[in-house]
Design a protein around this motif. Structure first.
Motif, PDB file in Angstrom:
ATOM      1  N   GLU A  49       0.800  -1.231   0.000  1.00 41.78           N
ATOM      2  CA  GLU A  49       0.000   0.000   0.000  1.00 41.78           C
ATOM      3  C   GLU A  49       0.830   1.277   0.000  1.00 41.78           C
ATOM      4  O   GLU A  49       0.506   2.230   0.696  1.00 41.78           O
ATOM      5  CB  GLU A  49      -0.977  -0.010   1.196  1.00 41.78           C
ATOM      6  CG  GLU A  49      -1.893  -1.220   1.185  1.00 41.78           C
ATOM      7  CD  GLU A  49      -2.810  -1.286   2.397  1.00 41.78           C
ATOM      8  OE1 GLU A  49      -2.334  -1.036   3.511  1.00 41.78           O
ATOM      9  OE2 GLU A  49      -3.997  -1.575   2.216  1.00 41.78           O
ATOM     10  N   CYS A  50       1.906   1.286  -0.771  1.00 43.88           N
ATOM     11  CA  CYS A  50       2.729   2.500  -0.826  1.00 43.88           C
ATOM     12  C   CYS A  50       2.065   3.556  -1.695  1.00 43.88           C
ATOM     13  O   CYS A  50       2.292   4.746  -1.511  1.00 43.88           O
ATOM     14  CB  CYS A  50       4.143   2.187  -1.312  1.00 43.88           C
ATOM     15  SG  CYS A  50       4.280   1.749  -3.059  1.00 43.88           S
ATOM     16  N   SER A  66      -3.327   4.392   0.574  1.00 43.85           N
ATOM     17  CA  SER A  66      -1.920   4.270   0.929  1.00 43.85           C
ATOM     18  C   SER A  66      -1.644   4.905   2.280  1.00 43.85           C
ATOM     19  O   SER A  66      -2.382   5.765   2.752  1.00 43.85           O
ATOM     20  CB  SER A  66      -1.048   4.899  -0.156  1.00 43.85           C
ATOM     21  OG  SER A  66      -1.377   6.245  -0.300  1.00 43.85           O
ATOM     22  N   GLY A  67      -0.587   4.437   2.885  1.00 43.58           N
ATOM     23  CA  GLY A  67      -0.200   4.963   4.190  1.00 43.58           C
ATOM     24  C   GLY A  67       1.011   4.231   4.690  1.00 43.58           C
ATOM     25  O   GLY A  67       1.525   3.338   4.019  1.00 43.58           O
ATOM     26  N   VAL A  68       1.471   4.609   5.863  1.00 53.47           N
ATOM     27  CA  VAL A  68       2.681   3.990   6.389  1.00 53.47           C
ATOM     28  C   VAL A  68       2.339   2.708   7.146  1.00 53.47           C
ATOM     29  O   VAL A  68       1.436   2.691   7.970  1.00 53.47           O
ATOM     30  CB  VAL A  68       3.460   4.954   7.304  1.00 53.47           C
ATOM     31  CG1 VAL A  68       4.136   6.025   6.486  1.00 53.47           C
ATOM     32  CG2 VAL A  68       2.570   5.585   8.345  1.00 53.47           C
ATOM     33  N   GLY A  69       3.053   1.644   6.845  1.00 50.10           N
ATOM     34  CA  GLY A  69       2.860   0.389   7.561  1.00 50.10           C
ATOM     35  C   GLY A  69       3.768   0.354   8.768  1.00 50.10           C
ATOM     36  O   GLY A  69       4.677  -0.452   8.878  1.00 50.10           O
TER      37      GLY A  69
ATOM     38  N   THR B 320       5.621  -4.252   4.974  1.00 49.08           N
ATOM     39  CA  THR B 320       4.386  -4.201   5.758  1.00 49.08           C
ATOM     40  C   THR B 320       3.537  -3.012   5.329  1.00 49.08           C
ATOM     41  O   THR B 320       4.036  -1.910   5.164  1.00 49.08           O
ATOM     42  CB  THR B 320       4.680  -4.079   7.264  1.00 49.08           C
ATOM     43  OG1 THR B 320       5.496  -2.924   7.475  1.00 49.08           O
ATOM     44  CG2 THR B 320       5.393  -5.304   7.784  1.00 49.08           C
ATOM     45  N   GLY B 321       2.245  -3.240   5.155  1.00 53.80           N
ATOM     46  CA  GLY B 321       1.341  -2.176   4.750  1.00 53.80           C
ATOM     47  C   GLY B 321       0.476  -1.690   5.908  1.00 53.80           C
ATOM     48  O   GLY B 321       0.362  -2.362   6.939  1.00 53.80           O
ATOM     49  N   MET B 322      -0.134  -0.536   5.716  1.00 55.50           N
ATOM     50  CA  MET B 322      -0.887   0.078   6.803  1.00 55.50           C
ATOM     51  C   MET B 322      -2.094  -0.768   7.224  1.00 55.50           C
ATOM     52  O   MET B 322      -2.359  -0.908   8.422  1.00 55.50           O
ATOM     53  CB  MET B 322      -1.344   1.485   6.411  1.00 55.50           C
ATOM     54  CG  MET B 322      -2.003   2.226   7.561  1.00 55.50           C
ATOM     55  SD  MET B 322      -2.088   3.991   7.298  1.00 55.50           S
ATOM     56  CE  MET B 322      -3.446   4.083   6.167  1.00 55.50           C
TER      57      MET B 322
END
Lengths: 96, 355
Positions: A49-50, A66-69, B320-322
């Motif tokens: 999900e970048c 998208s968001g930070v994992g 790793t994803g959100m």
């Protein structure tokens, strides 16, 4: 290495796809391949999900939240009630 | 250090064509492709401390080697570690480096945060007069920058075609040799042992800052009795816990990242918990048998600490994803609350002498 299955928010609309190949080019996990002049999602669970694919799809065929994992970023977001954001460049010192 | 002495625009000097009329001396800085001792020491400090938060390079256009108006343009971030990686990978190549103002953050994180962005690239292309410096209209952006840069918007606004280069700067020479085409290997991000190892201090060091507080609590807990303070008890009762605390953190923040691919489960909280259980199993062999209440505490509390420390490492990984982290957090936080409450109860039972 793989992370949790069945959670990625990646959505691909093949009707809008022109097969330009940008998504396959920018994805660091090889989620897309181009076959028969159109993109295909090979393995959605590899998506982190970048957002690079959505950002570079000129035809609006890709949607991904998208968001930070990053756990500390998400915990920070929960506490402050804002979008999860890592501490890069701020005073917390932790960087993604 | 980067030489920041401004030199005249190389293209203005070498151009024999119409561009020769360009007499404007543009503010172009020279960048060496060799890293000094200071640069190398800076890279180490970045890995170890908050030094990284203020390790910047001035945004703008840099000349590497003796670039001409036909030389390639590479885009980088104003985090000096990113810039250093790029310029050392350009050894033997004459090129331009366009540094975007990312507030000292690396390419990938800055792209996610919106500073390594389409707008900033468009602005820097125009601010640095890049169209006057090069004859061609292509610009090479690191692949991970694609999170922030829309190639189709850049060409519309500037005429420059964005080529997404390899993920790793070290592949740049091979990328050029391959006709500006990245192979699937160059496109894939990896997360080998060396990368995992180099990122562990980032989690360990902040956690260890709390260690003196933890140690003080342990010593007070074991030393303070209703009859007064017994230093002998503080030390002999507390010593195993001082060590177990350290083991718990390291199991999650060091052992888990290092053995990441072989520890079962995909959730980092579970991986860390398992590493913590195993570490407690081994560490407990060092000490004589403890009362039931303290044994229960050890098995509840320290694996939870390892689990939490391992969960923090999701911020350092490349995969790793959100959505995944959010899902995992929902379960993990619930588990930590339960483990924390039960640990507290076992300590109360110990102090009251029930178990």
């Amino acid at each position: 290495m793989r992370y949790l299955a069945g959670v990625a928010t990646l959505q691909f609309d093949s009707d809008r796809c022109t097969g330009c190949g940008m998504c396959a080019e920018v994805c660091p996990h090889g989620v897309f391949i181009i076959a028969n002049a159109v993109a295909h999602v090979t393995d959605k669970d590899k998506c982190m999900e970048c957002g690079a694919c959505e950002n570079n799809c000129a035809f609006g065929a890709i949607r991904v939240t998208s968001g930070v994992g990053c756990a500390s970023a998400i915990i920070n977001g929960m506490i402050t009630g804002r979008e999860p954001s890592c501490g890069c460049g701020s005073d917390s010192g932790a960087c993604c | 250090m980067v030489k920041s002495d401004n030199t005249g625009c190389q293209c203005a000097q070498t151009s024999a064509s119409g561009a020769a009329t360009l007499k404007t001396v543009l503010a172009i800085k020279k960048a060496s492709t060799t890293l000094s001792r200071n640069d190398q020491w800076g890279a180490i400090k970045c890995r170890l401390s908050s030094f990284r938060n203020n390790y910047t390079v001035t945004p703008g256009l840099y000349a590497v080697g003796e670039p001409s108006e036909d030389s390639d343009v590479f885009v980088s971030a104003s985090y000096k570690l990113s810039f250093d990686k790029l310029r050392s990978a350009l050894a033997g190549i004459n090129a331009w480096v366009l540094v975007l103002d990312t507030k000292g953050i690396n390419v990938w994180c800055a792209a996610g945060k919106g500073t390594f962005s389409t707008e900033e690239l468009i602005k820097k292309i125009s601010d640095t007069n890049l169209p006057l410096c090069v004859r061609h209209r292509k610009i090479i952006v690191p692949q991970l920058g694609a999170v922030g840069i829309s190639a189709y918007k850049v060409i519309k606004a500037t005429g420059f075609r964005v080529l997404f280069g390899p993920v790793y700067a070290a592949d740049i020479a091979a990328y050029i040799k391959n006709g500006y085409k990245a192979t699937p290997q160059m496109r894939a991000i990896r997360f080998p042992l060396a990368d995992r190892l180099i990122l562990t201090p980032m989690e360990i060091i902040p956690m260890l800052k709390w260690y003196p507080v933890y140690a003080a609590v342990v010593l007070i807990f074991f030393g303070v009795h209703s009859t007064g303070i017994v230093f002998r008890d503080a030390f002999y009762g507390g010593a195993p816990f001082l060590l177990l605390g350290l083991v718990g953190v390291l199991a999650g923040a060091f052992i888990t990242p290092v053995f990441l691919p072989v520890i079962p489960f995909r959730a980092f909280s579970l991986k860390g918990w398992i590493a913590g259980l195993l570490a407690m199993f081994l560490a407990m062999k060092l000490f004589p048998a403890m009362p039931v209440s303290l044994t229960v505490f050890v098995w509840l509390f320290f694996p939870a600490v390892s689990s939490f420390a391992a969960l923090q490492f999701t911020g350092s990984t490349t995969f790793t994803g959100m959505s995944g982290v959010k899902k995992e957090l929902r379960y993990a936080v619930f588990g930590y609350v339960i483990a924390g409450a039960a640990s507290l109860i076992s300590l109360i039972l110990y102090k009251s002498g029930v178990l």
